[in-house]
Each structure stands twice: as structure tokens, then as C-alpha cells.
Design a protein around this motif. Structure first.
Motif, PDB file in Angstrom:
ATOM      1  N   UNK A  13      -5.337  -5.752  -5.859  1.00 38.41           N
ATOM      2  CA  UNK A  13      -4.187  -5.915  -4.977  1.00 38.41           C
ATOM      3  C   UNK A  13      -4.177  -4.890  -3.843  1.00 38.41           C
ATOM      4  N   UNK A  14      -5.054  -3.910  -3.898  1.00 38.34           N
ATOM      5  CA  UNK A  14      -5.009  -2.794  -2.951  1.00 38.34           C
ATOM      6  C   UNK A  14      -6.083  -2.962  -1.884  1.00 38.34           C
ATOM      7  N   UNK A  15      -5.645  -2.893  -0.630  1.00 38.23           N
ATOM      8  CA  UNK A  15      -6.579  -2.888   0.491  1.00 38.23           C
ATOM      9  C   UNK A  15      -6.807  -1.438   0.898  1.00 38.23           C
ATOM     10  N   UNK A  16      -7.887  -0.860   0.402  1.00 36.47           N
ATOM     11  CA  UNK A  16      -8.161   0.553   0.672  1.00 36.47           C
ATOM     12  C   UNK A  16      -8.620   0.783   2.111  1.00 36.47           C
ATOM     13  N   UNK A  17      -8.869  -0.288   2.861  1.00 39.48           N
ATOM     14  CA  UNK A  17      -9.257  -0.144   4.270  1.00 39.48           C
ATOM     15  C   UNK A  17      -8.049  -0.195   5.202  1.00 39.48           C
ATOM     16  N   UNK A  18      -6.873  -0.452   4.658  1.00 38.40           N
ATOM     17  CA  UNK A  18      -5.650  -0.476   5.452  1.00 38.40           C
ATOM     18  C   UNK A  18      -5.405   0.907   6.049  1.00 38.40           C
ATOM     19  N   UNK A  19      -5.097   0.947   7.337  1.00 36.40           N
ATOM     20  CA  UNK A  19      -4.909   2.229   8.032  1.00 36.40           C
ATOM     21  C   UNK A  19      -3.829   3.082   7.364  1.00 36.40           C
ATOM     22  N   UNK A  20      -2.719   2.462   6.991  1.00 30.95           N
ATOM     23  CA  UNK A  20      -1.641   3.206   6.343  1.00 30.95           C
ATOM     24  C   UNK A  20      -2.071   3.807   5.017  1.00 30.95           C
ATOM     25  N   UNK A  23      -4.328   6.802   5.824  1.00 33.78           N
ATOM     26  CA  UNK A  23      -3.513   7.930   6.289  1.00 33.78           C
ATOM     27  C   UNK A  23      -2.804   8.595   5.099  1.00 33.78           C
ATOM     28  N   UNK A  24      -2.318   7.783   4.164  1.00 30.98           N
ATOM     29  CA  UNK A  24      -1.659   8.345   2.975  1.00 30.98           C
ATOM     30  C   UNK A  24      -2.641   9.177   2.156  1.00 30.98           C
ATOM     31  N   UNK A  25      -3.854   8.663   1.952  1.00 33.72           N
ATOM     32  CA  UNK A  25      -4.870   9.413   1.197  1.00 33.72           C
ATOM     33  C   UNK A  25      -5.182  10.733   1.905  1.00 33.72           C
ATOM     34  N   UNK A  26      -5.344  10.683   3.218  1.00 36.81           N
ATOM     35  CA  UNK A  26      -5.643  11.905   3.977  1.00 36.81           C
ATOM     36  C   UNK A  26      -4.493  12.903   3.884  1.00 36.81           C
ATOM     37  N   UNK A  82       4.585   0.004   1.061  1.00 38.71           N
ATOM     38  CA  UNK A  82       5.298  -1.120   1.658  1.00 38.71           C
ATOM     39  C   UNK A  82       4.353  -2.100   2.344  1.00 38.71           C
ATOM     40  N   UNK A  83       3.206  -1.610   2.823  1.00 37.04           N
ATOM     41  CA  UNK A  83       2.276  -2.475   3.553  1.00 37.04           C
ATOM     42  C   UNK A  83       1.336  -3.249   2.625  1.00 37.04           C
ATOM     43  N   UNK A  84       1.405  -2.981   1.342  1.00 40.13           N
ATOM     44  CA  UNK A  84       0.516  -3.615   0.367  1.00 40.13           C
ATOM     45  C   UNK A  84       1.329  -4.536  -0.542  1.00 40.13           C
ATOM     46  N   UNK A  85       0.680  -5.514  -1.163  1.00 42.86           N
ATOM     47  CA  UNK A  85       1.423  -6.447  -2.024  1.00 42.86           C
ATOM     48  C   UNK A  85       1.947  -5.778  -3.291  1.00 42.86           C
ATOM     49  N   UNK A  86       3.056  -6.338  -3.773  1.00 40.77           N
ATOM     50  CA  UNK A  86       3.609  -5.919  -5.062  1.00 40.77           C
ATOM     51  C   UNK A  86       2.885  -6.664  -6.166  1.00 40.77           C
ATOM     52  N   UNK A  87       2.962  -6.109  -7.340  1.00 43.44           N
ATOM     53  CA  UNK A  87       2.460  -6.792  -8.528  1.00 43.44           C
ATOM     54  C   UNK A  87       3.657  -7.530  -9.124  1.00 43.44           C
ATOM     55  N   UNK A  88       3.724  -8.821  -8.863  1.00 41.28           N
ATOM     56  CA  UNK A  88       4.901  -9.612  -9.242  1.00 41.28           C
ATOM     57  C   UNK A  88       5.222  -9.508 -10.732  1.00 41.28           C
ATOM     58  N   UNK A 159       8.043   6.339  -8.510  1.00 43.18           N
ATOM     59  CA  UNK A 159       8.296   5.635  -7.254  1.00 43.18           C
ATOM     60  C   UNK A 159       7.403   4.389  -7.171  1.00 43.18           C
ATOM     61  N   UNK A 160       6.156   4.527  -7.597  1.00 41.11           N
ATOM     62  CA  UNK A 160       5.215   3.398  -7.588  1.00 41.11           C
ATOM     63  C   UNK A 160       5.665   2.296  -8.547  1.00 41.11           C
ATOM     64  N   UNK A 161       6.103   2.680  -9.732  1.00 40.00           N
ATOM     65  CA  UNK A 161       6.592   1.694 -10.691  1.00 40.00           C
ATOM     66  C   UNK A 161       7.871   1.025 -10.198  1.00 40.00           C
ATOM     67  N   UNK A 162       8.753   1.797  -9.594  1.00 41.48           N
ATOM     68  CA  UNK A 162       9.995   1.239  -9.067  1.00 41.48           C
ATOM     69  C   UNK A 162       9.724   0.173  -8.008  1.00 41.48           C
ATOM     70  N   UNK A 163       8.610   0.315  -7.314  1.00 44.63           N
ATOM     71  CA  UNK A 163       8.250  -0.636  -6.260  1.00 44.63           C
ATOM     72  C   UNK A 163       7.160  -1.613  -6.702  1.00 44.63           C
ATOM     73  N   UNK A 164       6.805  -1.604  -7.982  1.00 40.24           N
ATOM     74  CA  UNK A 164       5.785  -2.509  -8.538  1.00 40.24           C
ATOM     75  C   UNK A 164       4.540  -2.498  -7.657  1.00 40.24           C
ATOM     76  N   UNK A 165       4.087  -1.297  -7.297  1.00 37.31           N
ATOM     77  CA  UNK A 165       3.048  -1.142  -6.291  1.00 37.31           C
ATOM     78  C   UNK A 165       1.715  -0.665  -6.865  1.00 37.31           C
ATOM     79  N   UNK A 166       0.721  -1.541  -6.902  1.00 36.06           N
ATOM     80  CA  UNK A 166      -0.617  -1.097  -7.288  1.00 36.06           C
ATOM     81  C   UNK A 166      -1.162  -0.040  -6.316  1.00 36.06           C
ATOM     82  N   UNK A 167      -0.871  -0.185  -5.029  1.00 39.16           N
ATOM     83  CA  UNK A 167      -1.310   0.826  -4.056  1.00 39.16           C
ATOM     84  C   UNK A 167      -0.679   2.171  -4.375  1.00 39.16           C
TER      85      UNK A 167
END
Length: 187
Positions: A13-20, A23-26, A82-88, A159-167
Motif C-alpha cells: 500500500x506504500x508508495x516509497x517514491x512519493x515525494x512526501x 521528505x518524511x523519511x529525510x 495523508x497522501x497514501x492509501x489507508x488500509x481499509x 498516530x499511524x494506527x489511528x489513521x489506518x496508515x501502512x505508510x
């Protein structure tokens, strides 16, 4: 043997090439590198203390910079999520409240660490020659080493779990790895 199929599916579910995301990793990796390099440089040269006229003023300046960088890091982290999909399959009340509880425990560790250490103890005062009278062994240091780092990591995990975010989960792993390296470097 470990079955990594679920992990591979989760991080599909994670696009590791996404600019955002990049930037977060950096931002995540930059922060502990920055404060450790600056603190060691100050310890060797006393340059910041000279510029600010005292070690205490220099430490407060570095602490303020670290706080601003942490706000930037948190913003980048949130925007990347926010720019990546949630894990429904995780977008349920139980996941949200589990994340909230984990974040609350993390916040408890961060705040209680700060209260136990004070501003200069939290923000590398020892590198400025501002030493505490004795090692802090009260809560949360009586529970675990480096509670500020692990509390912060728990906040990001929650925070990641609250947003169901694999990213967010992947970025939380980057936070944990960055802090693990920082602990080794600081030790």
C-alpha cells in the motif's frame, strides 16, 4: 521461519517514491543526526556557548531548534500518511482506540521524561557542560532506558494506527531505527 507475506501485502500500500514520503523519511533521519552532530561539535568547540554568551542560552537555542525540527518532522509524517492509501481493514473503532491508547502511553513517557530531566537535561545540556547532580532513575527511567525516544516512537505508532496508515507504520519503523542508531551513537 518468518512468514513475511502479510508484511509484503501491508507495505504494498506504500508508495516509497512519493515525494512526501521521501521528505518524511529525510526529516525523520535528519533530526537525531543533526542534534547529535551539533551537540558533539559544541562539546568540542564551545562555539554556540561563545556566540550566545553562555552555555545555558546556547542550550536553550538548540532546544528551540530541535523543537521546531520535531514539529516539521511531525508535519511531514502526517502529510506523507495523508497522501497514501489507508488500509481499509484497519479503519475501525478498535484500531483507532488502540492507536489512541498507544499514543497516550507514548505521551506519558515523553512528558514525564521532560519533567524528570528539565529543559537542559532533555535538550543535551550535558554537551554544554550543564550537568545534573545525579543520574535520573525515577519514572519513566525506572521502567525503560531512553523513554523520550521510545515514547516518541509510540506516539507515531499510535498516530499511524489511528489513521489506518501502512505508510505511517513504515515511517514509524524509520523513527525506531533512527532512534536506535542515535542511542548507539550517544552511548
Amino acid at each position: 521461519q518468518v512468514d513475511v507475506a502479510a508484511m509484503v501485502q501491508l507495505f504494498g500500500y506504500v508508495d516509497v517514491t512519493d515525494t512526501g514520503f521521501i521528505v518524511a523519511v529525510l526529516s525523520i533521519t535528519f533530526n537525531p543526526l543533526f542534534w547529535n552532530v551539533v551537540a558533539r561539535w559544541e562539546h568540542k568547540t564551545r562555539a554556540l556557548s561563545q556566540v550566545f554568551g553562555s552555555p545555558r542560552a546556547a542550550c536553550y537555542f538548540l532546544g528551540a531548534v530541535i523543537l521546531v525540527l520535531n514539529c516539521v518532522r511531525s508535519h511531514c509524517f502526517t502529510e506523507a500518511m495523508k497522501s497514501q492509501p489507508k488500509l481499509e481493514g484497519w479503519d475501525y473503532h478498535w484500531t483507532y482506540y488502540s492507536g489512541l491508547a498507544i499514543s497516550a502511553v507514548g505521551t506519558l513517557f515523553v512528558i514525564s521524561s521532560f519533567l524528570a530531566l528539565g529543559f537542559t537535561g532533555t535538550f543535551l545540556g550535558d554537551y554544554f557542560g550543564i550537568l545534573m547532580e545525579e543520574k535520573v532513575t525515577s519514572f519513566p527511567f525506572s521502567i525503560l532506558d531512553n523513554p523520550m525516544y521510545w515514547g516518541s516512537t509510540a506516539i507515531y505508532l499510535g498516530w499511524s494506527l489511528m489513521h489506518a496508515s501502512p505508510a505511517g507504520l513504515l515511517l514509524t519503523a524509520v523513527v525506531a531505527i533512527s532512534y536506535t542508531i542515535a542511542v548507539l551513537y550517544e552511548g
